[in-house]
Every structure is written in C-alpha cells, then in structure tokens.
Enzyme design. Structure first.
Site, PDB file in Angstrom:
ATOM      1  N   CYS A 129      33.025  34.028  -8.870  1.00  0.00           N
ATOM      2  CA  CYS A 129      33.951  32.952  -9.235  1.00  0.00           C
ATOM      3  C   CYS A 129      33.842  32.601 -10.719  1.00  0.00           C
ATOM      4  O   CYS A 129      33.443  33.439 -11.543  1.00  0.00           O
ATOM      5  CB  CYS A 129      33.757  31.731  -8.350  1.00  0.00           C
ATOM      6  SG  CYS A 129      35.195  30.611  -8.357  1.00  0.00           S
ATOM      7  N   ASP A 198      29.441  23.840  -6.013  1.00  0.00           N
ATOM      8  CA  ASP A 198      30.320  22.685  -5.873  1.00  0.00           C
ATOM      9  C   ASP A 198      29.545  21.508  -5.311  1.00  0.00           C
ATOM     10  O   ASP A 198      29.831  20.357  -5.625  1.00  0.00           O
ATOM     11  CB  ASP A 198      31.523  23.037  -4.988  1.00  0.00           C
ATOM     12  CG  ASP A 198      32.387  24.072  -5.694  1.00  0.00           C
ATOM     13  OD1 ASP A 198      32.028  25.273  -5.653  1.00  0.00           O
ATOM     14  OD2 ASP A 198      33.380  23.681  -6.334  1.00  0.00           O
TER      15      ASP A 198
HETATM   16  P1  RI2 Z   1      31.448  24.469 -12.571  1.00  0.00           P
HETATM   17  C1  RI2 Z   1      34.360  26.279  -8.432  1.00  0.00           C
HETATM   18  O1  RI2 Z   1      35.195  25.882  -7.381  1.00  0.00           O
HETATM   19  C2  RI2 Z   1      33.473  27.456  -8.093  1.00  0.00           C
HETATM   20  O2  RI2 Z   1      33.050  27.468  -6.748  1.00  0.00           O
HETATM   21  C3  RI2 Z   1      32.350  27.241  -9.069  1.00  0.00           C
HETATM   22  O3  RI2 Z   1      31.173  27.978  -8.765  1.00  0.00           O
HETATM   23  C4  RI2 Z   1      32.149  25.741  -8.939  1.00  0.00           C
HETATM   24  O4  RI2 Z   1      33.474  25.204  -8.823  1.00  0.00           O
HETATM   25  C5  RI2 Z   1      31.400  25.057 -10.043  1.00  0.00           C
HETATM   26  O5  RI2 Z   1      32.072  25.160 -11.274  1.00  0.00           O
HETATM   27  P2  RI2 Z   1      36.810  25.870  -7.529  1.00  0.00           P
HETATM   28  O6  RI2 Z   1      37.171  24.532  -8.159  1.00  0.00           O
HETATM   29  O7  RI2 Z   1      31.320  23.011 -12.303  1.00  0.00           O
HETATM   30  O8  RI2 Z   1      37.229  27.047  -8.360  1.00  0.00           O
HETATM   31  O9  RI2 Z   1      30.108  25.100 -12.824  1.00  0.00           O
HETATM   32  O10 RI2 Z   1      37.338  25.955  -6.115  1.00  0.00           O
HETATM   33  O11 RI2 Z   1      32.441  24.772 -13.674  1.00  0.00           O
END
Ligand code: RI2
Length: 315
Positions: A129, A198
């Site tokens: 991701c 998350d």
């Molecule tokens: P940061 C994202 O979720 C991913 O799962 C990623 O690992 C997590 O948020 C944390 O992101 P999504 O919003 O806070 O893409 O480290 O569903 O940037």
C-alpha cells in the site's frame, strides 16, 4: 441542524471518496477542518459553538471506520475545547488544532529516524500500500546516506503501490513494482517488509491495508522481519476495553466493473479494505516514542490514553 463549514463538508467528502487517504493524512485534514469550523464560523453563543463543533466531528467520524487516527484527532481537539465565551472557545480549538498538526508532522519525522536505524546500507525493502509513516523511515535512511532499494506491491484494488513507487522514485530509491501475488516469490530478495498501520490494537495486532496479514505470514515463513511504522495516533484506545476494530467494507466496483460482473453471472463480491495481522507475525512497531515488540505496545497505549477512550463528540 448545525451549519457546517464548507471545509468540513469538503473534507468529509474527500475522506469518504479516498481523495484524502492514509491514516496520518486523514488526521491532518480532519484537524484542519475542525480548525476552520472554529475560526471561520458564526456563533450566537458558547453553547451553539460547542454543539456545532461536536456535529462537525460526528460528520467527519462517519466517513471511514477503521483508521483510529480520525477519532483520536477529534478527541485530541475536542477535549481541549474550553472557555466561557465564543472567542475563548475559538482560540482553544485553533490552538489545539495547530498544536496537533505540528505534533503529527514531528511524530512522523521522529519515527522515520527510528525506523531508519533498522535499515542497513544496501538493504531492500518490500512495501504494501502507501504509508507516509513507512516512507518516512526510508526517507530518513536515504538521508543518512544509505543505499536502499524497494520491491513495491501494487496493492489491489486501488493500486496505492503506484503512489509509493512514485514517491520512492522521487527519493532516488530504485523500485521494482510487482503484482500482489508475486510477493512470496520476491521475499527471498528483500531484507525487510515495511508497512504502515491504520490502527494498532491493545494486543499488538496491526490493522492495515488488506493483504498485509498474508504478506506478514509469508515473510515469517521466509525469515524476513516485518516492521510496522505507526505513530502513536494509530493506537486504538477502545481496544483496551475489549472493543474490536471495525473493518471497512468498500464498494464492489473497486474490485470488478458492473459489466464484467454481469457477464460472469450470479456471484457475491466482497471488498474489505483492511485486515488484522496478529502480533506474532510482526517484529517491531516503530513509533515516535521508540520501537516496540507488538506485545508491549499496550504499555504505551495505557500511558497515552489511560484505561478508556472519551467520546467528546457525543451530544
Ligand atoms: P499513513 C492506508 O489506508 C494504508 O493502509 C496505510 O498503510 C495506512 O493508511 C497508513 O497510512 P487507506 O487510507 O498514515 O489507503 O502511514 O485505506 O500515511
């Protein structure tokens, strides 16, 4: 009905549609929306100010259920809302939101330095991701003069791996992009798996983008250490009192378009956005307060949040 600021409406929409995404980015956007609501709204009296702030928080909260950074942000700001006049209340929210935004940026930088210490010159990292906390570790390692390369999983269904790949290229990191199904094949070539989170539960489970758990299980089988970069705003205080983390299920059109689905026939399509990686598959959770074995993160959680979580947005 409370009149919500255009910024709150736009931020709500942007988070729900994932135009604004990633737990830390969502937190910063929510803090700024609450700040705008406070400094730019018109209020008759202190009670209507507080009621409107709580309504704005409730609306933001309803966008996405899994990343605890969102309720933790709203909690941080609303518990600091104080004063007996509209002006004093305004100032308290403005100050709290600004302090929060600065803390967020500082925390990410600090955890990056700690995470970078785990990376050696010449290491290859596999990512899943797009996580700004995880990328902060790689950025700090590069700034320390280490040569780091990356194997980047594309991360279906929304391919956030492409964002990771682009940002790594900007950092000068050589990138190999792979489909998710190729991960195990490339685990023998990497020194670390590096993911974000998350939410982190009290037992040290990592709730992160769907596919993290199978990557972690495979990494353990191949002997590759799994590091999770998560600033403390990802700690989920409600899990201290036995609550579980709700896993968001998104629309099926992210998985398959309507026409192809109709051609296949009568099928069910599921699209959970996150999964839970048990603590035994994670080697370290790196926060701005240091790195922790997942099982001991509960100590930090208690220190920061006490035994339970308040819901200051409730009427
Ligand atoms: P940061 C994202 O979720 C991913 O799962 C990623 O690992 C997590 O948020 C944390 O992101 P999504 O919003 O806070 O893409 O480290 O569903 O940037």
């Amino acid at each position: 009905m409370h009149e919500l600021h255009a910024d709150v409406e736009e931020t709500t929409e942007a988070i729900a549609s994932m135009e604004t995404r990633g737990a830390a980015t969502i937190a910063a956007a929510a803090a700024e929306a609450l700040r705008q609501q406070a400094v730019d709204g018109a209020y008759d009296d202190p009670e209507s100010f507080k009621a409107t702030m709580r309504a704005a928080a409730r609306q933001l909260l309803e966008t996405r259920p899994t990343a605890v950074s969102l309720p933790n942000t709203l909690r941080y700001i609303l518990t600091r809302m104080e004063g007996t006049s509209v002006e004093a209340l305004r100032e308290s929210v403005d100050a709290a939101a600004q302090a929060f935004e600065q803390r967020l940026a500082r925390a990410q930088g600090e955890l990056g330095e700690i995470g970078a210490n785990r990376l050696q010159d010449g290491d290859t990292v596999m990512t899943h991701c797009h996580s700004t906390d995880a990328l902060s570790c790689i950025e700090a390692a590069v700034e320390q003069g280490k040569d780091i390369s990356a194997v980047v999983k594309e991360t279906r269904p929304r391919n956030q791996g492409h964002i990771t790949a682009e940002e790594l290229v900007d950092l000068g990191v050589p990138v190999t992009l792979i489909v998710d199904n190729a991960a195990r094949r490339y685990l023998d070539d990497v020194d670390h798996v590096l993911v974000g989170a998350d939410s982190i539960a009290a037992d040290g489970s990592v709730i992160n983008k769907i596919g993290t758990s199978s990557l972690a299980v495979n990494a353990r089988e191949r002997g590759v250490p799994v590091m999770c970069a998560a600033q403390t705003i990802k700690l989920h205080p409600e899990t201290l009192t036995g609550h579980t983390v709700e896993i968001e299920e998104r629309v099926e059109t992210e998985v398959i378009d309507a026409e192809t689905r109709a051609k296949i026939g009568d099928i069910e399509v599921r699209n959970p956005a996150f999964d839970v990686t048990p603590p035994r598959y994670v080697d370290a959770i790196v926060t701005e307060s240091g790195q922790f074995p997942p099982e001991s993160v509960v100590t930090l959680m208690r220190e920061l949040f006490g035994e339970s979580a308040a819901s200051p947005w409730e009427e």
